[in-house]
Structure formats: structure tokens, C-alpha cells
Design a protein around this motif. Structure first.
Motif, PDB file in Angstrom:
ATOM      1  N   LYS A  53     -22.628  17.446  35.622  1.00 19.45           N
ATOM      2  CA  LYS A  53     -22.438  18.164  34.355  1.00 19.45           C
ATOM      3  C   LYS A  53     -21.738  19.509  34.608  1.00 19.45           C
ATOM      4  O   LYS A  53     -22.008  20.169  35.602  1.00 19.45           O
ATOM      5  N   ARG A  64     -20.514  22.979  32.119  1.00 23.25           N
ATOM      6  CA  ARG A  64     -20.417  23.490  30.750  1.00 23.25           C
ATOM      7  C   ARG A  64     -19.986  24.954  30.739  1.00 23.25           C
ATOM      8  O   ARG A  64     -20.298  25.727  31.661  1.00 23.25           O
ATOM      9  N   SER A  98     -20.575  27.745  25.536  1.00 26.27           N
ATOM     10  CA  SER A  98     -20.883  26.538  24.771  1.00 26.27           C
ATOM     11  C   SER A  98     -22.221  26.759  24.068  1.00 26.27           C
ATOM     12  O   SER A  98     -23.050  27.547  24.542  1.00 26.27           O
ATOM     13  N   SER A 151     -19.087  21.640  26.608  1.00 27.03           N
ATOM     14  CA  SER A 151     -19.779  21.113  27.785  1.00 27.03           C
ATOM     15  C   SER A 151     -19.278  19.699  28.061  1.00 27.03           C
ATOM     16  O   SER A 151     -18.907  18.970  27.145  1.00 27.03           O
TER      17      SER A 151
END
Ligand code: XMP
Length: 496
Positions: free
Chosen positions: A392, A394, A398, A426
Motif C-alpha cells: 500500500k 498513500r 489523502s 491512496s
């Protein structure tokens, strides 16, 4: 440098890395002679000019430790409590190569089943047993695979199976001393305890074999500890956060703001420089010489350049303010140089070529988010999507990150704002492997680029940049297409 200056009476056009291409120079030295040493701030010099972004999917203590071991530096993000951020800084400063500083521990009341579960999920079964099952409390035993191999009852308490005759090392012992003890005891793991018998770290025989020297590591002069940075915001409470970070040993504080030219940031810079004269302070972000001048006058030791150009940024779209990164880096670096202030080109880096261009435009270091977010050392777990291994990543603007508190990077002066406006998104990025291989790959790619341009150091690149001998040309859209891979049905994307 003509490409960056408008002809008299003409509107200024701003360029970025993809628009630009360096003209080759004369090669009079082998690639290994290209020296990448560079200033991060007035006082901090790095052997590899790479900085990991203060973002919650990029830099926590593991990233910071490994960036510093490889000659760069990590800036620990502030989207966590100030105590947690300070303890991460402390962990980097106390890091010793080969020592596991956060070993998994269990207590005498935990069970054989707990050890089996840890073995399944984390892969190891040599576990120190402490009085309350935590690091920092009294070591009372040790459990290894041998102790539980033939135990059928998974509810059996560890007090019944653990080894209590322990071989330990003392806090402060060197890696070679620990190695000797391990050789003599023939054990797989060596718990390290302080004078009161409390567990402080662990050494694994398998890690010892892997432990290498890191000759390029970024270390402070005083104690030879790894260098580490941390970010703060510009709210009054951030002064307290800064104090805790300084007490934990932070070397450089980055004031994290997408538009750094504000009364709030100027006040913070003045406060930090007056209170902690030895601390290095990087201000930003800025993209114009006017913004830079205000922060330089306030006393910064380095500047961070870039606005709305990061891979996860929507600032230019949402706020209509920012600047193309190549031009921003060129103009601010040239201006700040007159005051002896190095700049970090922050964001928008997608390849080793972009790093070379950023440095050749005048940046002393580059800061990266998306390039590093997919490495093993970044926070978070890998997951698969459509057969690709991802992590992940981001933006700190965000909605997801701001709900954890990072809105301080985007809102100044109004603490109780009702409507949050996202300035980032993200998403996810592909697995990049470990920094142990990735950073040497980035270094070598940049060395090749500088060698092709005919320069063997960044100082030489800048001297030639400003006397017109290191030249950029602008690439037309067709030339940009031609400069990438084309005309292939498919190809391997392997980087190194
Ligand atoms: P890259 O391109 O390396 O960019 O992924 C990382 C840099 O982007 C900035 N940043 C943001 N900018 N909205 C923005 O406009 C965001 O949500 C955001 N989050 C991070 C930051 O400067 C970082 O180093």
C-alpha cells in the motif's frame, strides 16, 4: 541552462524530468570513480544522496535504519503520537548491526500453542521468555524448537518446557564478542541483558552470518550512531514533539508542509534554531526563490523542493498551485547555493534517470516516496492483486491519511476546520525487494548517468551546469516516446 530561462518578453515555460535530457560529455574515468557524496543540510553529508519521505507508508524505524546503513537517510513520519515517533528515532540511534532490537517475547504463562503460532506466522521458534512477556523485563527462560518438538499438549505452559540455564551477553557487548559466546555455547540465539538481567535485544546465529559491514553508512560524528530525521508540523504542539525528538537524538528535523512559506513555519524554524542550535532543520516545501528566501532568512539548514508533483499528489489539481519539478529544482537550487543551503528534490522520481536529472539540475539529494514504498523495509504487508505483489502507498493528504492526523501538512492556522479537502490519493506500488539490493542499484544507475554526462562528482556537475558545459535539451513529446521502450509486443521489466 538556457532551457530554464524565458527569452525576453516570452512567457516562462516550466519543465520537468521527462521533458529534459542531458547531453553526453567526455568520459575520462571508470564508473566506480563517480563520487555521489553530497550535502543533505549545511552540516550533514551523505555518501548516497537519497532520502526516504516522511510518509506513513514509507518511513518508520526499519526504513530509517536501512536507509542510513546504505548511506542515505530516512525521515520518520509524524502521523503517530509524539512519544511513538520519539521512540522510533531512539531505536534508530541505538541500532547496532546484527542485533535484533525488537525480538518477539513470551511470558511463562503463554503456551506451547503460542510458540507454534509464532513459528507458523513469523518462521522462528527460538523465543526469549521474560517475566511479563515483554522486551525490557527480566529474562527468565528461553524456548527453542527442541523444547517443544515432542510436546503434544498445546495448552502446556511455557514455564514447564522452557530452558532456564541461560547463556546471555551483556548490554554493550560488540558483535564479535557476541559471536564468540555463540560459538562457545553452540546455541542458535543469544539474549542480551542489561545489568539487572532485563532483556534488551537478541542475536541470531543466522543473522550473524549475514551481518555485513556497511562502509557507506550515514553516522553521526559524536557516537558513530546512525543518522536519522523526523518530520513535524507547524502547530504549537509540534514544539513539544520537536523537544521529544531532540531528546531521543534526532539529527535533522524536516518541517513538513506542502506550502512552506507561512508565518507558522517561519516561527517554527526560528524557535528550533534558537532552542537547539546544533539541530539541523530542513524547511519547505518551496518551489520559488521568494519562498526560499523567507526560510533561509529564518535560519534553515536545508530546503525541500517540490509542490504537487509527487506520484500520489493532487495539490496542483485541487489547489491550482505548484511548479514543474525540473524548473523548481533548478531555480531554487541556484538561488539557495548563494547562501550555502543545499536542496532536496522531493517527489516525482520514477527512475534512476530522474534522480540523475534532479541532481544535474542542482539538487544535492533526492527524496522519494513511491520508489521506496514497495521495498521490504517500508511499513505494511505485501498483498497480491492480479498476480502482482504489492504494498500500500498513500499520500499524506489523502482522506485516509488525514483522518489519522496528517492534515497538519495541508492546513495552517485553522485547527478545527470542518471540511477536509483531499490533496492526495491512496493506492499501491509493486514489490521492489530489499533496500540491500535496491539502493546499490540506484547508486550504480546514477553513477552511469553522471559518467555518460562526463562528470565524476556532483560538485563537478554543478560547476559545469552553471558555466554552460553540462547541457540539457528539451524533448518533444515524440522524442520522449522514442526515449522509452517502444515497438515491442511485450518485455521483461526486471530492474536489476
Ligand atoms: P513520490 O513521487 O516520490 O512523492 O511518491 C513523494 C512526495 O510527495 C509529497 N506528498 C504529497 N503531496 N499530496 C501532495 O500534494 C499528498 O497527499 C502527498 N503525500 C506526500 C511529499 O512531499 C512526498 O515526499
Amino acid at each position: 541552462t538556457a532551457v530554464f530561462h524565458a527569452a525576453p518578453g516570452k512567457a516562462c515555460v516550466a519543465y520537468t524530468y521527462e521533458d529534459l535530457i542531458l547531453m553526453p560529455g567526455h568520459i575520462a574515468f571508470p564508473v566506480h570513480e563517480v563520487n555521489l557524496e553530497s550535502h543533505l543540510t549545511k552540516k550533514i553529508i551523505l555518501k548516497a544522496p537519497f532520502v526516504s519521505s516522511p510518509m506513513d507508508t514509507v518511513t518508520e524505524q526499519t526504513m530509517a535504519i536501512n536507509m542510513a546503513l546504505q548511506g542515505g537517510i530516512g525521515i520518520i513520519h509524524s502521523n503517530m503520537s509524539d512519544d511513538e515517533q520519539a521512540s522510533q528515532v531512539y531505536a534508530v540511534k541505538k541500532y547496532k548491526n546484527g542485533f535484533i532490537n525488537d525480538p518477539v517475547c513470551l511470558s511463562v504463562n503463554d503456551t506451547v500453542g503460542d510458540v507454534v503460532r509464532i513459528k507458523k506466522t513469523l518462521g522462528y521458534s527460538g523465543i526469549p521468555i521474560t517475566e511479563d512477556g515483554k522486551l525490557g523485563s527480566k529474562l527468565v527462560g528461553f524456548v527453542s524448537a527442541r523444547d517443544i518438538d515432542f510436546v503434544d499438549d498445546s495448552t502446556k505452559k511455557l514455564s514447564d518446557v522452557m530452558t532456564t540455564s541461560l547463556t546471555t551477553g551483556s548490554e554493550g557487548c560488540s558483535l564479535s564478542e557476541a559471536n564468540e559466546i555463540l560459538q562457545r555455547s553452540k546455541k542458535g540465539k543469544l539474549p542480551i541483558v542489561d545489568a539487572n538481567g532485563n532483556l534488551v535485544s537478541l542475536i541470531a546465529r543466522t543473522d550473524l552470518h549475514k551481518a555485513r559491514d556497511f562502509p557507506n553508512a550515514s553516522r553521526d560524528h559524536a557516537n558513530k550512531q546512525l543518522l536519522v530525521g523526523a518530520s513535524i508540523g507547524t502547530r504549537p504542539a509540534d514544539k513539544d514533539r520537536a523537544r521529544k525528538l531532540v531528546e531521543a537524538g534526532v539529527d535533522v528535523i524536516v518541517i513538513d508542509s506542502s506550502q512552506g512559506d507561512s508565518i507558522y513555519q517561519l516561527d517554527m524554524v526560528q524557535h528550533l534554531k534558537a532552542t537547539y542550535p546544533e539541530l539541523q532543520v530542513i524547511g519547505g516545501n518551496v518551489v520559488t526563490c521568494g519562498q526560499a528566501l523567507h526560510l533561509i532568512e529564518a535560519g534553515v539548514d536545508g530546503l525541500r523542493v517540490g509542490m504537487g508533483i509527487g506520484s500520489i499528489c493532487t495539490t496542483q489539481e485541487v489547489c491550482a498551485v505548484g511548479r514543474a519539478q525540473g524548473s523548481a529544482v533548478y531555480h531554487v537550487a541556484k538561488f539557495a547555493r548563494k547562501f550555502g543551503i543545499p536542496i532536496v528534490a522531493d517527489g516525482g522520481i520514477q527512475s534512476t534517470g530522474h534522480i540523475t536529472k534532479a541532481l544535474a539540475c542542482g539538487a544535492s539529494c533526492v527524496m522519494m516516496g513511491s520508489m521506496l514504498a514497495g521495498t521490504e523495509e517500508a511499513p505494511g504487508d505485501y498483498f497480491f492483486q492480479d498476480g502482482v505483489r504489492l504494498k500500500k502507498y498513500r499520500g499524506m493528504g489523502s482522506i485516509e491519511a488525514m483522518s489519522k492526523g496528517s492534515d497538519k501538512r495541508y492546513v495552517w492556522g485553522d485547527d478545527d476546520i470542518q471540511v477536509k479537502v483531499a490533496q492526495g490519493v491512496s493506492g499501491s506500488v509493486a514489490d521492489k525487494g530489499s533496500l540491500r539490493r535496491y539502493i546499490p542499484y540506484l547508486c550504480q544507475g546514477v553513477r552511469h548517468g553522471l559518467q555518460d554526462a562526463g562528470v565524476n562528482s556532483l560538485d563537478m556537475a554543478w560547476e559545469r551546469l552553471y558555466n554552460g558545459k553540462l547541457r540539457f535539451e528539451i524533448r518533444s513529446p515524440a522524442a520522449q516516446k522514442e526515449g522509452g521502450v517502444h515497438s515491442l509486443h511485450n518485455y521483461s521489466k526486471r530492474l536489476y
